[in-house]
Design a protein around this motif. Sequence first.
Motif, mmCIF file in Angstrom:
data_model
loop_
_atom_site.group_PDB
_atom_site.id
_atom_site.type_symbol
_atom_site.label_atom_id
_atom_site.label_comp_id
_atom_site.label_asym_id
_atom_site.label_seq_id
_atom_site.Cartn_x
_atom_site.Cartn_y
_atom_site.Cartn_z
ATOM 1 N N ASN A 32 -11.455 12.814 7.097
ATOM 2 C CA ASN A 32 -10.398 13.814 6.969
ATOM 3 C C ASN A 32 -9.160 13.119 6.440
ATOM 4 O O ASN A 32 -9.148 11.903 6.234
ATOM 5 N N GLU A 33 -8.116 13.874 6.189
ATOM 6 C CA GLU A 33 -6.894 13.310 5.632
ATOM 7 C C GLU A 33 -6.257 12.296 6.579
ATOM 8 O O GLU A 33 -5.664 11.312 6.152
ATOM 9 N N GLU A 34 -6.430 12.526 7.880
ATOM 10 C CA GLU A 34 -5.773 11.660 8.858
ATOM 11 C C GLU A 34 -6.336 10.232 8.832
ATOM 12 O O GLU A 34 -5.603 9.253 8.925
ATOM 13 N N ASN A 35 -7.661 10.118 8.678
ATOM 14 C CA ASN A 35 -8.232 8.764 8.682
ATOM 15 C C ASN A 35 -8.460 8.219 7.278
ATOM 16 O O ASN A 35 -9.015 7.120 7.108
ATOM 17 N N GLY A 36 -8.039 8.961 6.280
ATOM 18 C CA GLY A 36 -8.079 8.448 4.915
ATOM 19 C C GLY A 36 -9.466 8.253 4.348
ATOM 20 O O GLY A 36 -9.686 7.366 3.518
ATOM 21 N N GLY A 37 -10.417 9.052 4.786
ATOM 22 C CA GLY A 37 -11.772 8.907 4.258
ATOM 23 C C GLY A 37 -12.422 7.614 4.686
ATOM 24 O O GLY A 37 -12.898 6.832 3.874
ATOM 25 N N GLN A 38 -12.438 7.378 6.009
ATOM 26 C CA GLN A 38 -12.823 6.069 6.520
ATOM 27 C C GLN A 38 -14.317 5.769 6.391
ATOM 28 O O GLN A 38 -14.725 4.626 6.499
ATOM 29 N N THR A 39 -15.154 6.771 6.143
ATOM 30 C CA THR A 39 -16.581 6.491 5.968
ATOM 31 C C THR A 39 -16.884 6.004 4.550
ATOM 32 O O THR A 39 -17.972 5.498 4.297
#
Length: 378
Positions: A32-39
């Motif tokens: 999501n926007e909050e984790n900046g596309g961490q996957t």
Amino acid sequence: MSTVATPSVDPVLPTRLPIRLIDENGIVVVDNEENGGQTAGFGLPDVDTLLDLYRKMVLARRFDAQVTALTRQGRLATYPSALGQEACEIASVAALAPTDWLFPTYRDTIALLTRGVSPVEILSFFRGDWHTGFDPYAHRISPQSTPLATQALHAVGLATAAKLKHDDTVALTFLGDGSTSEGDAHEAFNFASVWQAPTVFVIQNNQYAISVPFSKQSHARTLADRAIGYGMPGYYVDGNDVAAMFAVITAGVERARSGGGPTMIEGLTYRMESHTNSDDPTRYRDAAEVERWRSFDPVERLEKYLGSIGVLTDEVRLAITSDAEDLATLTRDAMNEAPVLDPLALFDHVYAQPRPALLEQREFLARELASIEPGTPS
């Protein structure tokens, strides 16, 4: 088979945050926007793969704890524990094919164990019985390297030879954060990239080069950032998330095998034990730091996830724990038996064709041994 998804485009720079698929609470990470596309576009490995990774980590941790105890009892000369780094090592071995080669450091004993080397063969090195107790060709593992970063050059050399022979073998080598400052590491990274050698560099950033913290080793944001300078993709991964490590390393191995060249992968992890049994970590890090990292434990993280989806039942957990205890017993029993050593074996395998001076020294020692009566202390 794993259902790992490989991104269609290699990133130019590593992600801002370390790639993770399962967080420290055992919850699947959703971009999501909050984790900046961490996957970073990687998919979660299938359940069977994750359960197998969990089992291997549990066995590796029990083995590591048993060997550490043997060292403290004086039955081994030295031992560098990998407690806390299981996700990096087990994921790396699991991503390799039987025909691939592994180039470990002195700390990567649990990787050898997971790839099939027996406890006796592994520990003969740490007991001082022999330089390497296993057959490198049988396991496709190079001897454990004590000099920092030299094994990276060996990995690139083998990988380049495989490419020239049109062999699809991939070489994976471990490095620590400290060893990336060695000139050998630079030469390996550069040579692998120039020649597009099928090599995967797994950097286990456990925060310390013996007693030197990462902050005093490099001013770079991450070690994986260096990859762009060599012209290869670099990935910054949560090294305590075995799912993420397996997904990213698998992609790197597949990329190398298909002719895509080398990959640099930094696993952000932590060395829970001392550097070796001769080290006192309380002189350079405090207990609060160690406790903070315990909350990111790689084994407990996957255990929480597998338990939450009903895969890790009490019966399965008990069976895995029983296997781990059997391994610990096997290890103890093996170290309780005194090794049968031949002093003349010191001269074996020094040269393919022994030199006259070496033969002379061997004959001298043979005469000395023959002059000692059986039962006489030497």
